[in-house]
Design an enzyme around this catalytic site. Structure first.
Site: not given
Ligand SMILES: [Mg+2]
Length: 212
Positions: A29, A31
């Site tokens: 992932d 962020d």
């Molecule tokens: Mg995230």
């Protein structure tokens, strides 16, 4: 078959397995895992790496694990910024990884789409899609295009939906405590989840992956 014999110590065994079933990957992932969680990032300079992340990705690179970004980026669907801005953010992300540790991402997948009930307003990107996490579309596409073995792979994220994605797709799901991770664990964000491992940050996640 001679059961008295030990299995042959063939240095090519992993390679042969990879060729037959696909390569193991680490799906990352963005962020809150690679870069500091900062909401919707309108300015390029507001994308900054979490300390230790570049070195952690480099460790995966050196180990020959396929590093694949998988990210929901609904900014274009919400009309916050054009798709080209997301691409520019990823250029900066890759540059920072390289500058800090000579690290790289082998592939980048992101979902710019969002259904109208979820807030999609820009016609081009306002649709339901299997690519939006926790649906498995991005992992399936990556596995198909790069010959990856999802069953031997890992997904590292900071949201319950990242762990859901891992389990929907059939790989191990690691929750990091950076980004939203701590709030997920406290029951204060999204929903309860059962990650295969909880890691303080990406470096600790990589430590666990390399020991697995
Ligand atoms: Mg995230």
């Amino acid at each position: 078959m001679n059961l008295d014999q030990n299995p042959p110590q063939n240095p090519q065994r992993d390679l042969q397995n990879d060729l037959q079933h696909g390569h193991p990957a680490v799906f990352l992932d963005r962020d809150g895992v690679l870069n500091i969680e900062a909401g919707y990032i309108y300015k390029l300079e507001n994308l900054n790496l979490i300390p230790g992340v570049a070195q952690a990705v480099r460790r995966l690179n050196d180990r020959g694990l396929f590093c694949c970004l998988v990210s929901n980026q609904s900014g274009p669907a919400r009309g916050y910024y054009p798709r080209s801005h997301v691409d520019n953010l990823h250029e900066r992300l890759c540059r920072l990884l390289h500058e800090e540790a000579g690290a790289w991402l082998d592939a980048i997948y992101y979902c710019p789409d969002l259904s109208p009930p979820e807030g999609g307003t820009v016609a081009e990107f306002s649709r339901w899609t299997t690519w939006r996490k926790p649906n498995t579309g991005m992992l399936v596409a990556a596995a198909w295009e790069h010959h990856l073995d999802i069953r031997r792979s890992f997904m590292v994220g900071d949201k319950a939906t990242d762990v859901d994605l891992a389990h929907n797709a059939g790989c191990k799901g690691i929750l990091v405590q950076t980004g939203y991770g701590d709030r997920v664990l406290a029951g204060a964000y999204q929903h309860q989840t059962q990650p295969d491992y909880v890691a303080e940050n990406l470096a600790a996640a990589v430590e666990w992956i390399c020991a697995a």
